[in-house]
Write an enzyme that holds these catalytic residues in place. Structure first.
Site, PDB file in Angstrom:
ATOM      1  CG  HIS A  63      -2.204  -7.697  -6.642  1.00  0.00           C
ATOM      2  ND1 HIS A  63      -1.594  -8.001  -5.318  1.00  0.00           N
ATOM      3  CD2 HIS A  63      -1.493  -8.672  -7.250  1.00  0.00           C
ATOM      4  CE1 HIS A  63      -0.727  -9.017  -5.214  1.00  0.00           C
ATOM      5  NE2 HIS A  63      -0.533  -9.329  -6.489  1.00  0.00           N
ATOM      6  CG  ASP A  67       0.341 -14.938  -5.081  1.00  0.00           C
ATOM      7  OD1 ASP A  67      -0.315 -14.417  -6.377  1.00  0.00           O
ATOM      8  OD2 ASP A  67       1.476 -14.541  -4.841  1.00  0.00           O
ATOM      9  CG  HIS A  68      -1.723 -11.523  -3.432  1.00  0.00           C
ATOM     10  ND1 HIS A  68      -1.093 -10.928  -2.299  1.00  0.00           N
ATOM     11  CD2 HIS A  68      -0.787 -11.969  -4.400  1.00  0.00           C
ATOM     12  CE1 HIS A  68       0.035 -10.835  -2.532  1.00  0.00           C
ATOM     13  NE2 HIS A  68       0.571 -11.566  -3.619  1.00  0.00           N
ATOM     14  CG  HIS A 142       2.576  -5.994  -8.428  1.00  0.00           C
ATOM     15  ND1 HIS A 142       4.007  -6.523  -8.254  1.00  0.00           N
ATOM     16  CD2 HIS A 142       1.800  -7.025  -8.441  1.00  0.00           C
ATOM     17  CE1 HIS A 142       3.687  -7.927  -8.205  1.00  0.00           C
ATOM     18  NE2 HIS A 142       2.281  -8.378  -8.499  1.00  0.00           N
ATOM     19  CG  ASP A 210       2.718  -9.190  -4.571  1.00  0.00           C
ATOM     20  OD1 ASP A 210       2.635  -9.622  -3.537  1.00  0.00           O
ATOM     21  OD2 ASP A 210       2.669  -9.942  -5.566  1.00  0.00           O
ATOM     22  CG  HIS A 268       4.529 -12.475  -1.017  1.00  0.00           C
ATOM     23  ND1 HIS A 268       5.217 -12.041  -2.130  1.00  0.00           N
ATOM     24  CD2 HIS A 268       3.321 -12.860  -1.415  1.00  0.00           C
ATOM     25  CE1 HIS A 268       4.381 -12.418  -3.422  1.00  0.00           C
ATOM     26  NE2 HIS A 268       3.249 -12.794  -2.833  1.00  0.00           N
TER      27      HIS A 268
END
Length: 313
Positions: A63, A67-68, A142, A210, A268
């Site tokens: 996504h 942070d990804h 999410h 997530d 994570h």
């Protein structure tokens, strides 16, 4: 000999900490490299880990939270700088405008051709070309659209030397038997593959970031040899996990247990936890999962476990 391992580049959620970089995981699989969710600082972490952009064939984004994905510009530009000419990228189609911004974030001499695979719908099957595996993505739960990934190696056949010898099948005929399913032995008999081999189940890996618990999480994890899964919170913070669309360590353990996973990798982690809390993550997952539990650490390497034992013939 196969080379299948997870290179951990970062294990923090939301923001990096003194000990943990932003999220980032490189799966090395028989000469192929799949870079999952490169967060900020991934390029430097790869240098510390002893891997480079030539090791990356796929960039797979779950996504578009920063942070990804904030490491994408550095990875893509480093590819061009180091002469990588082609790669593949998968990402949620709903965030395509973010991909374009990341892909072309600054001015650089762009020579890498990236084949894009926008994901849409509940399930997406990706075209992996001639790779020795398939990739499936499933939509998760999410606050923004997110997908988890499942890599599957096709089943193969393990040849049985004693059975081959008993039927006089040797040399090039073994390859023909594997390719065609049958071969004529020196004495004129027809020998089939089923007589001289047993099914070798393909290995499987899943990458789940997530998400709240939902059916696709269990579907992705089912029967995997290696499950890399977020465990952002400890069980006592389950309300926070639910509110922010994440899993706890115990929930990750439950997924692994119900899916018959061989090796569970927790990653994570929220920045609110201290180094001494790592053992608690492992313990809470192990309370419901009796298999191998690994708490991921930056720059660590986690091998894909050996193939499971074949049933007796």
């Amino acid at each position: 000999m196969s080379n299948r391992e997870l290179v951990v580049l970062g294990t923090s959620s939301a923001v990096p900490t003194r000990r943990r970089n932003h999220n980032g995981h490189l799966l090395r699989w028989d000469g192929y490299g799949l870079l999952f969710d490169p967060g900020e600082g991934t390029q430097r972490q790869m240098i510390h880990a002893g891997v480079g952009v030539h090791d990356v064939d796929w960039i797979c984004l779950t996504h578009f939270h920063g942070d990804h994905c904030l490491g994408v510009p550095g990875i893509v530009q480093r590819m061009s700088r180091d002469g990588v000419t082609e790669a593949d990228a998968a990402f949620p189609a709903s965030g395509e405008r973010y991909w374009e911004r990341l892909r072309h974030a600054t001015v650089f001499h762009d020579v890498v051709r990236i084949r894009e695979h926008p994901l849409s719908g509940p399930v997406a099957e990706l075209d992996t070309g001639g790779a020795p595996f398939t990739l499936t993505a499933r939509r998760l739960d999410h606050p923004v659209e997110a997908y988890g990934y499942r890599l599957t190696e096709p089943d193969g056949v393990t040849m049985l030397p004693d059975e081959l010898a008993a039927r006089g099948v040797r040399g090039p005929d073994i390859g023909r038997l594997q390719r065609d399913g049958r071969v004529t032995a020196p004495d004129g008999r027809t020998v089939t593959l089923a007589e001289c081999g047993v099914r070798r189940p393909g290995q499987k890996m899943a990458f789940v970031m997530d998400t709240r618990l939902c059916d696709p999480v269990f579907e992705l994890a089912d029967g995997t040899d290696l499950l890399v899964i977020e465990s952002t919170y400890l069980d006592e913070d389950a309300a926070l996990a639910r509110d922010h669309g994440h899993l706890t360590a115990g929930q990750a353990g439950r997924v692994a247990s119900e899916g018959g996973v061989a090796r569970l990798v927790l990653t994570h982690f929220s920045e609110q936890y201290r180094a001494e809390d790592e053992e608690r993550f492992a313990a809470q997952a192990a309370a419901v999962f009796g298999g191998d539990v690994v708490v991921a650490r930056d720059l660590g390497r986690v091998p894909v476990p050996p193939r499971r034992a074949l049933p007796a013939r």
